[in-house]
Write an enzyme that holds these catalytic residues in place. Sequence first.
Site, PDB file in Angstrom:
ATOM      1  CG  HIS A   1      -0.235   0.100   2.545  1.00  0.00           C
ATOM      2  ND1 HIS A   1      -0.018  -0.983   3.368  1.00  0.00           N
ATOM      3  CD2 HIS A   1       0.309   1.168   3.202  1.00  0.00           C
ATOM      4  CE1 HIS A   1       0.616  -0.588   4.460  1.00  0.00           C
ATOM      5  NE2 HIS A   1       0.833   0.714   4.382  1.00  0.00           N
TER       6      HIS A   1
HETATM    7  P1  TYD Z   1      -2.118  -4.110   7.599  1.00  0.00           P
HETATM    8  O1  TYD Z   1      -2.460  -2.732   7.114  1.00  0.00           O
HETATM    9  O2  TYD Z   1      -2.654  -5.276   6.852  1.00  0.00           O
HETATM   10  O3  TYD Z   1      -0.548  -4.255   7.693  1.00  0.00           O
HETATM   11  P2  TYD Z   1       0.514  -4.123   6.491  1.00  0.00           P
HETATM   12  O4  TYD Z   1      -0.095  -3.220   5.459  1.00  0.00           O
HETATM   13  O5  TYD Z   1       1.705  -3.539   7.149  1.00  0.00           O
HETATM   14  O6  TYD Z   1       0.774  -5.487   5.964  1.00  0.00           O
HETATM   15  O7  TYD Z   1      -2.536  -4.186   9.129  1.00  0.00           O
HETATM   16  C1  TYD Z   1      -2.783  -5.399   9.787  1.00  0.00           C
HETATM   17  C2  TYD Z   1      -3.930  -5.206  10.763  1.00  0.00           C
HETATM   18  O8  TYD Z   1      -3.567  -4.322  11.797  1.00  0.00           O
HETATM   19  C3  TYD Z   1      -5.170  -4.649  10.111  1.00  0.00           C
HETATM   20  O9  TYD Z   1      -6.282  -5.333  10.654  1.00  0.00           O
HETATM   21  C4  TYD Z   1      -5.212  -3.214  10.543  1.00  0.00           C
HETATM   22  C5  TYD Z   1      -4.507  -3.254  11.877  1.00  0.00           C
HETATM   23  N1  TYD Z   1      -3.773  -2.033  12.225  1.00  0.00           N
HETATM   24  C6  TYD Z   1      -4.234  -1.236  13.254  1.00  0.00           C
HETATM   25  O10 TYD Z   1      -5.275  -1.512  13.899  1.00  0.00           O
HETATM   26  N2  TYD Z   1      -3.524  -0.119  13.577  1.00  0.00           N
HETATM   27  C7  TYD Z   1      -2.413   0.229  12.919  1.00  0.00           C
HETATM   28  O11 TYD Z   1      -1.780   1.259  13.257  1.00  0.00           O
HETATM   29  C8  TYD Z   1      -1.944  -0.602  11.829  1.00  0.00           C
HETATM   30  C9  TYD Z   1      -0.701  -0.240  11.058  1.00  0.00           C
HETATM   31  C10 TYD Z   1      -2.666  -1.723  11.519  1.00  0.00           C
END
Ligand code: TYD
Length: 134
Positions: free
Chosen positions: A49
Amino acid sequence: MDIKHIQLKSCGDERGSLIALEEKSNIPFEIKRVYYMFKTGEDVRRGFHAHKTLKQVAIAVRGSCKFLLDDGTEQITVTLDHPAQGLLIESFMWREMFDFSPDCVLMVLADQLYDEADYVRNYDQFIAQVQSGE
Ligand code: TYD
C-alpha cells in the site's frame, strides 16, 4: 529516488546501547502512533500500500527485513538491519516488506492515527494518482 535514511545516535557505554527517539528532532514529525511487527513468517510479504498523507519512520529494532519502495517511477530495495538505522517513508510511496529474519521486530513511527481512508491499497490506483498529481 531520494531515500532518506536517518542515522540515530546511539548512547553506548559499558552497560550497552540506548537510542532515544524525539518528535521534531531526530524524528522529523509529531509522533502520533507507534506500532511494531514481530513473529513475521519467513516467506511473508506485507505492506502492499501507499499512504495519501501519512509519513512514517521504520526501524528494525531487532533483526532485519527489506523494504521495496516505489514512488511510481522508480523502485528501490532497502535493507534495515540495525536499530540505529531509521528509514523515512514519505506519503505516496508504495511499500512492500519482506525477507524478515525470524527475530525481526520492525517498529514504525507515524505522524497520524490509524485511518483506513488514508490508504491506497490498489497498485494501479496508486500509479494513476501519482500520474495525475493528486
Ligand atoms: P495491515 O495494514 O494489513 O498491515 P501491512 O499493510 O503492514 O501489511 O494491518 C494489519 C492489521 O492491523 C489490520 O487489521 C489493521 C490493523 N492495524 C491497526 O489496527 N492499527 C495500525 O496502526 C496498523 C498499522 C494496523
